[in-house]
Design an enzyme around this catalytic site. Sequence first.
Site, PDB file in Angstrom:
ATOM      1  N   ALA A   1       0.829  -1.205   0.000  1.00 24.14           N
ATOM      2  CA  ALA A   1       0.000   0.000   0.000  1.00 24.14           C
ATOM      3  C   ALA A   1       0.865   1.258   0.000  1.00 24.14           C
ATOM      4  O   ALA A   1       1.880   1.328   0.696  1.00 24.14           O
ATOM      5  CB  ALA A   1      -0.921   0.000   1.216  1.00 24.14           C
ATOM      6  N   GLY A   2       0.451   2.240  -0.780  1.00 21.82           N
ATOM      7  CA  GLY A   2       1.200   3.495  -0.821  1.00 21.82           C
ATOM      8  C   GLY A   2       0.481   4.549  -1.633  1.00 21.82           C
ATOM      9  O   GLY A   2      -0.427   4.239  -2.413  1.00 21.82           O
TER      10      GLY A   2
ATOM     11  N   SER B   1      10.756   1.568  -3.682  1.00 21.58           N
ATOM     12  CA  SER B   1      10.792   2.285  -4.963  1.00 21.58           C
ATOM     13  C   SER B   1      12.225   2.637  -5.321  1.00 21.58           C
ATOM     14  O   SER B   1      13.070   2.823  -4.431  1.00 21.58           O
ATOM     15  CB  SER B   1       9.969   3.571  -4.875  1.00 21.58           C
ATOM     16  OG  SER B   1      10.174   4.397  -6.014  1.00 21.58           O
TER      17      SER B   1
ATOM     18  N   TYR C   1       7.643  11.318  -0.890  1.00 18.91           N
ATOM     19  CA  TYR C   1       7.548   9.959  -1.422  1.00 18.91           C
ATOM     20  C   TYR C   1       8.912   9.268  -1.381  1.00 18.91           C
ATOM     21  O   TYR C   1       9.034   8.140  -0.892  1.00 18.91           O
ATOM     22  CB  TYR C   1       7.021   9.996  -2.860  1.00 18.91           C
ATOM     23  CG  TYR C   1       6.926   8.628  -3.494  1.00 18.91           C
ATOM     24  CD1 TYR C   1       5.881   7.775  -3.187  1.00 18.91           C
ATOM     25  CD2 TYR C   1       7.894   8.186  -4.388  1.00 18.91           C
ATOM     26  CE1 TYR C   1       5.795   6.509  -3.753  1.00 18.91           C
ATOM     27  CE2 TYR C   1       7.822   6.924  -4.954  1.00 18.91           C
ATOM     28  CZ  TYR C   1       6.769   6.090  -4.633  1.00 18.91           C
ATOM     29  OH  TYR C   1       6.705   4.836  -5.191  1.00 18.91           O
TER      30      TYR C   1
ATOM     31  N   LYS D   1      10.062   5.962   1.001  1.00 21.86           N
ATOM     32  CA  LYS D   1      10.557   4.704   0.444  1.00 21.86           C
ATOM     33  C   LYS D   1      11.990   4.413   0.896  1.00 21.86           C
ATOM     34  O   LYS D   1      12.357   3.250   1.092  1.00 21.86           O
ATOM     35  CB  LYS D   1      10.459   4.734  -1.081  1.00 21.86           C
ATOM     36  CG  LYS D   1       9.020   4.785  -1.604  1.00 21.86           C
ATOM     37  CD  LYS D   1       8.208   3.593  -1.122  1.00 21.86           C
ATOM     38  CE  LYS D   1       6.819   3.566  -1.716  1.00 21.86           C
ATOM     39  NZ  LYS D   1       6.037   2.382  -1.288  1.00 21.86           N
TER      40      LYS D   1
ATOM     41  N   THR E   1       1.006   1.092 -13.781  1.00 24.25           N
ATOM     42  CA  THR E   1      -0.189   1.129 -12.945  1.00 24.25           C
ATOM     43  C   THR E   1      -0.851   2.481 -13.156  1.00 24.25           C
ATOM     44  O   THR E   1      -0.276   3.384 -13.770  1.00 24.25           O
ATOM     45  CB  THR E   1       0.171   0.977 -11.460  1.00 24.25           C
ATOM     46  OG1 THR E   1       0.910   2.139 -11.045  1.00 24.25           O
ATOM     47  CG2 THR E   1       1.016  -0.266 -11.221  1.00 24.25           C
TER      48      THR E   1
END
Length: 230
Positions: free
Chosen positions: A67-68, A122, A136, A140, A171
Amino acid sequence: MKTHILITGASRGIGAAIAASFDPATTTVVAISSKDGDLNDPAVPARLWADALAALGGRIDVLINNAGVFEENSITRADAEWLASWDRTMQINLTASADLCRRAVLHWQASEASGRIVNIASRAAYRGDSPAHWHYAASKAGMVAMTKSIARAYARDGIYAFAICPGFTMTGMAEDYLASRGGDKLLADIPLGKVADPEEVAAIAKFCALDAPPSMTGAVLDVNGASYVR
């Protein structure tokens, strides 16, 4: 005996591909999506863990944190807005994952069982990200450091941890980012010439969850088409 697996962020993209990669004849998967609870709420991870334990008969063998969120947060925003966005990303991407990792480790220690954690991080953890995505990249990087710490701390207990660092993956989240920044230019930075498919990341996650040898614990695996080579 079937392997019991808990996956977060499984409603689409990488998470859905990971969930679909497991054989129902040998595994039982609880796949958690955003509709199951907002991980921005600090109380939610504990509830999700308890619900998953109940659904799996009191035993979880593998935790996969996928999840992120990937949301822009320009440094020109008002102070309160910038900080709220930073905190939201950290809570969902890192703190909620840490909460679940902690519960997993305690669960395995209490039952004197082995277990595996697979954290989807990531490329940004090492390469950084855009000027609007400090949070972000930081979240990560924290996930990678946490994974290594877990691996070092609990390997002797038979608790193994792995991190996977995708680059762009096809995605919905990545498609929006590519479109906003000129997809062709960004693709030119990937020697392979294409972004990864979710199924490619899923294949590595499945390997780490089920088949990776114990001596691999603490490994960080890249899936970025050679766009960042460490």
